[in-house]
Design an enzyme around this catalytic site. Structure first.
Site, PDB file in Angstrom:
ATOM      1  N   ASP A  75       0.818  -1.210   0.000  1.00  0.00           N
ATOM      2  CA  ASP A  75       0.000   0.000   0.000  1.00  0.00           C
ATOM      3  C   ASP A  75       0.853   1.262   0.000  1.00  0.00           C
ATOM      4  O   ASP A  75       2.072   1.214   0.159  1.00  0.00           O
ATOM      5  CB  ASP A  75      -0.937   0.008   1.217  1.00  0.00           C
ATOM      6  CG  ASP A  75      -0.256  -0.472   2.489  1.00  0.00           C
ATOM      7  OD1 ASP A  75       0.929  -0.147   2.683  1.00  0.00           O
ATOM      8  OD2 ASP A  75      -0.903  -1.160   3.295  1.00  0.00           O
ATOM      9  N   ASN A 144      -7.274  -3.199  14.610  1.00  0.00           N
ATOM     10  CA  ASN A 144      -8.647  -3.474  14.194  1.00  0.00           C
ATOM     11  C   ASN A 144      -8.721  -4.636  13.207  1.00  0.00           C
ATOM     12  O   ASN A 144      -9.773  -4.906  12.641  1.00  0.00           O
ATOM     13  CB  ASN A 144      -9.301  -2.227  13.597  1.00  0.00           C
ATOM     14  CG  ASN A 144      -8.610  -1.754  12.319  1.00  0.00           C
ATOM     15  OD1 ASN A 144      -7.674  -2.379  11.827  1.00  0.00           O
ATOM     16  ND2 ASN A 144      -9.084  -0.641  11.766  1.00  0.00           N
ATOM     17  N   HIS A 146      -6.935  -5.005  10.344  1.00  0.00           N
ATOM     18  CA  HIS A 146      -6.675  -4.770   8.924  1.00  0.00           C
ATOM     19  C   HIS A 146      -5.351  -5.381   8.491  1.00  0.00           C
ATOM     20  O   HIS A 146      -4.402  -5.472   9.268  1.00  0.00           O
ATOM     21  CB  HIS A 146      -6.741  -3.277   8.569  1.00  0.00           C
ATOM     22  CG  HIS A 146      -5.585  -2.451   9.047  1.00  0.00           C
ATOM     23  ND1 HIS A 146      -5.755  -1.343   9.836  1.00  0.00           N
ATOM     24  CD2 HIS A 146      -4.249  -2.524   8.825  1.00  0.00           C
ATOM     25  CE1 HIS A 146      -4.583  -0.783  10.080  1.00  0.00           C
ATOM     26  NE2 HIS A 146      -3.652  -1.494   9.467  1.00  0.00           N
ATOM     27  N   GLU A 151      -9.526  -2.168   5.622  1.00  0.00           N
ATOM     28  CA  GLU A 151     -10.166  -1.883   6.900  1.00  0.00           C
ATOM     29  C   GLU A 151     -11.391  -2.780   7.115  1.00  0.00           C
ATOM     30  O   GLU A 151     -11.939  -3.344   6.161  1.00  0.00           O
ATOM     31  CB  GLU A 151     -10.601  -0.414   6.941  1.00  0.00           C
ATOM     32  CG  GLU A 151      -9.471   0.593   6.773  1.00  0.00           C
ATOM     33  CD  GLU A 151      -8.671   0.816   8.043  1.00  0.00           C
ATOM     34  OE1 GLU A 151      -8.614  -0.097   8.899  1.00  0.00           O
ATOM     35  OE2 GLU A 151      -8.099   1.908   8.180  1.00  0.00           O
TER      36      GLU A 151
END
Length: 269
Positions: A75, A144, A146, A151
């Site tokens: 990314d 979380n 990811h 996400e």
């Protein structure tokens, strides 16, 4: 070091972050040693820094050759110029690429300065496909759940795409920028299908803040609300943790205290 198999996942729990990094480096180095023209998927953030340090050390000793290796990063922030000191392009140069005999034409990251995001995403997928896919994908994991910048969502994003970053992710990355207000609110990220098509996956996690999400990803329900849970379905995953990241699962994977005694007794016959 504790080594176990949990479903399809090869789990290794190291005593320290440094040992975790060395163990992860062994996996990457073995991949490149066995296949000189390996295609590596690479991650950024705090967790892989030790891994990259170990790879650089090995390369300096001329014990490994990266001249034919090709890399694709997971990314990049958007919008951001590759030369921006906060870009992942800059991160990779400073922590890895500048120290390897790696051809610049073999390095690929999403272009955070593109003016056509949709085309950039399609082109990135095409580049990965053109080299036969990723042999070994390195991943970190967010608190979380990811992986990449995928996400929590109501569905799994399949391919490279533009992501709106969660506030939790922005806050987690704020220390790189000095404050959360400077963190870009979007990023270009490989999708879940892009990641799952890698032949092998190496997931790293360190620190007590990752313990709960590791337990959910390893033993919980597979759900796009916890993107890393999809790795339960991959055929070859290496999960390397330090003790703190393994705190919530250690009792589930550690053999009972009498285990080795039983083995020794059986062997004595």
């Amino acid at each position: 070091m504790i080594s176990r198999t949990v479903g399809n996942i090869n789990l290794k729990i190291a005593d320290t972050y440094e040992e975790m990094s060395r163990e992860a480096a062994k996996i990457v180095i073995t991949q490149v040693t066995n296949k000189a023209d390996s295609v590596l998927g690479l991650a950024t953030g705090s967790t892989p820094l030790g891994l990259y340090e170990e790879i650089v050390k090995t390369n300096k000793k001329k014990e490994i050759d990266f001249s034919k290796v090709r890399t694709f990063n997971l990314d990049e922030y958007y919008p951001i110029h590759p030369e921006d000191p906060y870009s992942y392009a800059h991160y990779m140069d400073v922590h890895l690429f500048d120290y390897l005999n790696l051809s610049r034409k073999h390095i690929h990251l999403p272009d955070g300065a593109t003016t056509n995001v949709e085309q950039e995403c399609r082109d990135y997928e095409a580049k990965i496909k053109s080299v036969g896919g990723i042999d070994l994908q390195v991943l970190g994991i967010g608190t979380n759940g990811h992986i990449g910048f995928n996400e929590p969502n109501h569905y799994f994003e399949k391919r490279t795409h533009l992501v709106d970053l969660n506030q939790e992710t922005i806050e987690a990355n704020a220390h790189f920028f000095g404050c959360s207000s400077k963190v870009p609110s979007q990023a270009i990220s490989m999708g879940i299908a892009s990641i799952m098509e890698a032949k092998r996956i190496l997931l790293l996690a360190s620190g007590k803040q990752k313990a709960e999400v590791i337990e959910k990803a390893l033993f919980g329900k597979i759900s796009p609300q916890l993107p890393a849970s999809i790795l339960q379905l991959h055929k070859e995953v290496y999960l390397v943790l330090d003790q703190e990241a393994a705190a919530s699962i250690i009792n589930q994977v550690k053999p009972p205290s009498c285990y080795w005694g039983k083995v020794l007794t059986q062997q004595s016959y």
